[in-house]
Design a protein around this motif. Structure first.
Motif, mmCIF file in Angstrom:
data_model
loop_
_atom_site.group_PDB
_atom_site.id
_atom_site.type_symbol
_atom_site.label_atom_id
_atom_site.label_comp_id
_atom_site.label_asym_id
_atom_site.label_seq_id
_atom_site.Cartn_x
_atom_site.Cartn_y
_atom_site.Cartn_z
ATOM 1 N N TYR A 153 0.815 -1.208 0.000
ATOM 2 C CA TYR A 153 0.000 0.000 0.000
ATOM 3 C C TYR A 153 0.857 1.270 0.000
ATOM 4 C CZ TYR A 153 -4.132 -2.854 1.155
ATOM 5 O OH TYR A 153 -5.164 -3.764 1.139
ATOM 6 N N ASP A 154 2.170 1.142 0.090
ATOM 7 C CA ASP A 154 3.028 2.330 0.072
ATOM 8 C C ASP A 154 3.294 2.839 -1.343
ATOM 9 O OD1 ASP A 154 4.912 0.634 -1.039
ATOM 10 O OD2 ASP A 154 6.273 0.656 0.676
ATOM 11 N N THR A 155 2.529 2.348 -2.328
ATOM 12 C CA THR A 155 2.556 2.743 -3.755
ATOM 13 C C THR A 155 3.689 2.092 -4.526
ATOM 14 O OG1 THR A 155 3.994 4.732 -3.704
ATOM 15 C CG2 THR A 155 1.684 5.016 -3.037
ATOM 16 N N ARG A 156 4.380 1.125 -3.945
ATOM 17 C CA ARG A 156 5.541 0.555 -4.619
ATOM 18 C C ARG A 156 5.484 -0.963 -4.716
ATOM 19 N NH1 ARG A 156 10.536 1.840 -1.280
ATOM 20 N NH2 ARG A 156 9.068 1.323 0.390
ATOM 21 N N ILE A 157 6.167 -1.446 -5.742
ATOM 22 C CA ILE A 157 6.587 -2.841 -5.806
ATOM 23 C C ILE A 157 8.094 -2.844 -5.582
ATOM 24 C CG2 ILE A 157 6.964 -4.831 -7.317
ATOM 25 C CD1 ILE A 157 4.357 -4.067 -8.730
ATOM 26 N N ILE A 158 8.551 -3.714 -4.705
ATOM 27 C CA ILE A 158 9.987 -3.878 -4.501
ATOM 28 C C ILE A 158 10.384 -5.248 -5.027
ATOM 29 C CG2 ILE A 158 11.844 -4.125 -2.816
ATOM 30 C CD1 ILE A 158 10.531 -2.090 -1.066
ATOM 31 N N VAL A 159 11.445 -5.274 -5.828
ATOM 32 C CA VAL A 159 12.019 -6.523 -6.305
ATOM 33 C C VAL A 159 13.295 -6.778 -5.502
ATOM 34 C CG1 VAL A 159 12.957 -7.787 -8.273
ATOM 35 C CG2 VAL A 159 11.048 -6.200 -8.609
ATOM 36 N N TRP A 160 13.313 -7.903 -4.793
ATOM 37 C CA TRP A 160 14.397 -8.239 -3.879
ATOM 38 C C TRP A 160 15.249 -9.371 -4.436
ATOM 39 C CZ3 TRP A 160 13.795 -5.723 1.028
ATOM 40 C CH2 TRP A 160 12.511 -5.200 1.291
ATOM 41 N N ASP A 161 16.465 -9.464 -3.921
ATOM 42 C CA ASP A 161 17.243 -10.683 -4.022
ATOM 43 C C ASP A 161 16.960 -11.462 -2.742
ATOM 44 O OD1 ASP A 161 19.181 -12.692 -3.781
ATOM 45 O OD2 ASP A 161 20.653 -11.556 -4.916
ATOM 46 N N PRO A 162 16.150 -12.521 -2.806
ATOM 47 C CA PRO A 162 15.751 -13.215 -1.573
ATOM 48 C C PRO A 162 16.896 -13.993 -0.912
ATOM 49 C CG PRO A 162 14.962 -14.413 -3.488
ATOM 50 C CD PRO A 162 15.553 -13.133 -4.005
ATOM 51 N N HIS A 163 17.945 -14.263 -1.669
ATOM 52 C CA HIS A 163 19.056 -15.033 -1.117
ATOM 53 C C HIS A 163 19.883 -14.226 -0.118
ATOM 54 C CE1 HIS A 163 18.368 -18.359 -3.883
ATOM 55 N NE2 HIS A 163 18.252 -17.486 -4.856
ATOM 56 N N ILE A 164 19.987 -12.912 -0.353
ATOM 57 C CA ILE A 164 20.795 -12.084 0.539
ATOM 58 C C ILE A 164 19.993 -10.925 1.131
ATOM 59 C CG2 ILE A 164 22.988 -12.687 -0.548
ATOM 60 C CD1 ILE A 164 22.866 -10.153 -2.159
ATOM 61 N N GLY A 165 18.729 -10.780 0.721
ATOM 62 C CA GLY A 165 17.837 -9.814 1.356
ATOM 63 C C GLY A 165 18.053 -8.370 0.980
ATOM 64 N N VAL A 166 18.536 -8.095 -0.240
ATOM 65 C CA VAL A 166 18.772 -6.713 -0.654
ATOM 66 C C VAL A 166 17.739 -6.298 -1.700
ATOM 67 C CG1 VAL A 166 21.231 -6.874 -0.149
ATOM 68 C CG2 VAL A 166 20.407 -7.333 -2.469
#
Length: 424
Positions: A278-291
């Motif tokens: 709901y913060d108006t964003r999509i975040i794409v992460w590297d799930p292996h290292i959490g960045v």
């Protein structure tokens, strides 16, 4: 980390190709809440499409037949200059063909919030020792549909016959989302407003294996990694959790959102994780290292954390990763569906959608389905382009190599960054 820094005139963005829509029947007294399509789902083998069309009803439609009907209607439109392609519930019925999937209307007994298809692989054994005592023996050709209900129950149906197989009862509040492990083990995870995730083994007659606790607020959504080893769960209070599904332990919490996180999905190679908030964003992460690798903003200029943490008209309701690994779709409260490429900072295509709630790509990634508050579903063609050999090789490698191992490969650093999606 990439973001959405520059203003883009949405009138200059390509319009997504609209294919058709499925409409729920509407009675004069039906103009009220309870009609929402909270979830849509495609069967893993592409045989069925299912959606919750409101008032306890789930509709299963043979996907090939649905696409054939849309194609026929497009031809009629070209000949007659007609309006949009629409299939009502009654209009989509036809004479059943022996051996082909049939349409089903399932009355689940309560409002349906979550849907998920699951299919069995015989080689994947149950975790239960006394497997010979099971009531159900799910075969390789069986397709199950799980429905999560308003009363906290989960009902398991035979998708081919519409027959109720199991009734799972343990949640104490709305079951908001369901997801099957993609490895064919028939392990089902349910996310609930009771602040828990529960793991069920359907090969063990639906016995509950584990309760995952850690969320302090509602859990909105969960998603398995392609190899079924990791589960992402998202919820109210900015929560993004990653779980080890072999040990049922928390791996890490991902921090970066400023409001409730309501949708999540892994990329087909498991190297990326997309979360919608709901913060108006999509975040794409590297799930292996959490960045954080990429932010897809839906509001310009980017809102302050205080604004993003409150009510606004750009809440992102749903995110879906296309099976080509390069496209992401989002549904937002500003009445738009957006198609993004992971290597571009602005949407590749957009289309209008009033009161959109959810979205999902078809099994082959060619079509996006999106549900809305009036119980209808709308379909668009995903923007298509030929994937580069580099990207195909990257996806093949990342299916078996986590980020940590990528950076141990004896290759130039720029190639390591490309394989790790650091060039986004």
């Amino acid at each position: 980390m990439a973001s959405f820094p520059d203003f883009v005139n949405e009138n200059e963005i390509a319009k997504a190709k609209f294919i058709g829509e499925l409409l729920a029947p509407v009675a004069p007294f039906d103009q009220k809440s309870g009609r929402e399509t909270w979830t849509v789902a495609f069967a893993p083998d592409g045989s069925y499409f299912a959606w919750s069309q409101g008032h306890r009803i789930v509709r299963l439609v043979p996907w090939a037949k649905c696409m054939t009907n849309f194609s026929s209607m497009r031809k009629e439109d070209r000949l007659n200059n007609g309006g949009p392609r629409r299939l009502s519930r009654q209009g989509s019925e036809g004479a059943p063909v022996p051996g082909e999937p049939r349409e089903h209307t399932i009355d689940c007994g309560d409002v349906v919030w979550g849907l998920a298809f699951g299919s069995s692989v015989p080689e994947k054994q149950s975790r239960c020792v006394n497997i010979e005592w099971h009531r159900f023996k799910f075969g390789q050709d069986q397709l199950l549909l799980a429905t999560g209900l308003n009363n906290g129950r989960i009902k398991i149906w035979d998708a081919y016959t519409g027959k109720l197989l199991l009734n799972l009862m343990d949640h104490t509040d709305i079951v908001r989302d369901l997801t099957f492990a993609p490895d064919g083990s028939l392990v089902l995870v349910s996310a609930s407003r009771d602040k828990t995730l529960r793991v069920w083994d359907l090969k063990d007659d639906g016995n509950m294996v584990k309760v995952l606790r850690g969320h302090q607020n509602w859990v909105y959504c969960s998603a398995f990694s392609p190899d079924s080893s990791v589960l992402c769960s998202v919820g109210a209070g900015k929560a993004v959790f990653l779980w080890n599904m072999d040990k049922y332990t928390l791996i890490r919490k991902l921090e970066g959102h400023h409001n409730d996180v309501v949708s999540c999905e892994f990329s087909p190679d498991g190297a990326l994780l997309a979360t919608a908030s709901y913060d108006t964003r999509i975040i794409v992460w590297d799930p292996h290292i959490g960045v954080v690798l990429l932010e897809m903003g839906h509001l310009f200029p980017p809102p302050s954390p205080i604004f993003a943490g409150g009510a606004n008209d750009r809440w992102v309701r749903s995110v879906a990763f296309c099976h080509d690994g390069r496209h992401v779709a989002s549904v937002t409260d500003d009445r738009l569906v957006r198609f993004w490429r992971i290597d571009e900072k602005s949407p590749q295509a957009i289309s209008t959608l009033t009161n959109g709630l959810c979205c999902a790509f078809s099994t082959d990634g060619s079509v996006l389905a999106a549900g809305s508050r009036d119980g209808s579903v709308h379909f668009w063609a995903c923007p298509r382009s030929t994937a580069s050999l580099q990207h195909l090789c990257r996806m093949a490698l990342r299916r078996v190599l986590p980020t940590q191992q990528v950076y141990t490969l004896p290759i130039p650093h720029c190639m390591q960054d490309y394989l790790a999606y650091r060039s986004l």
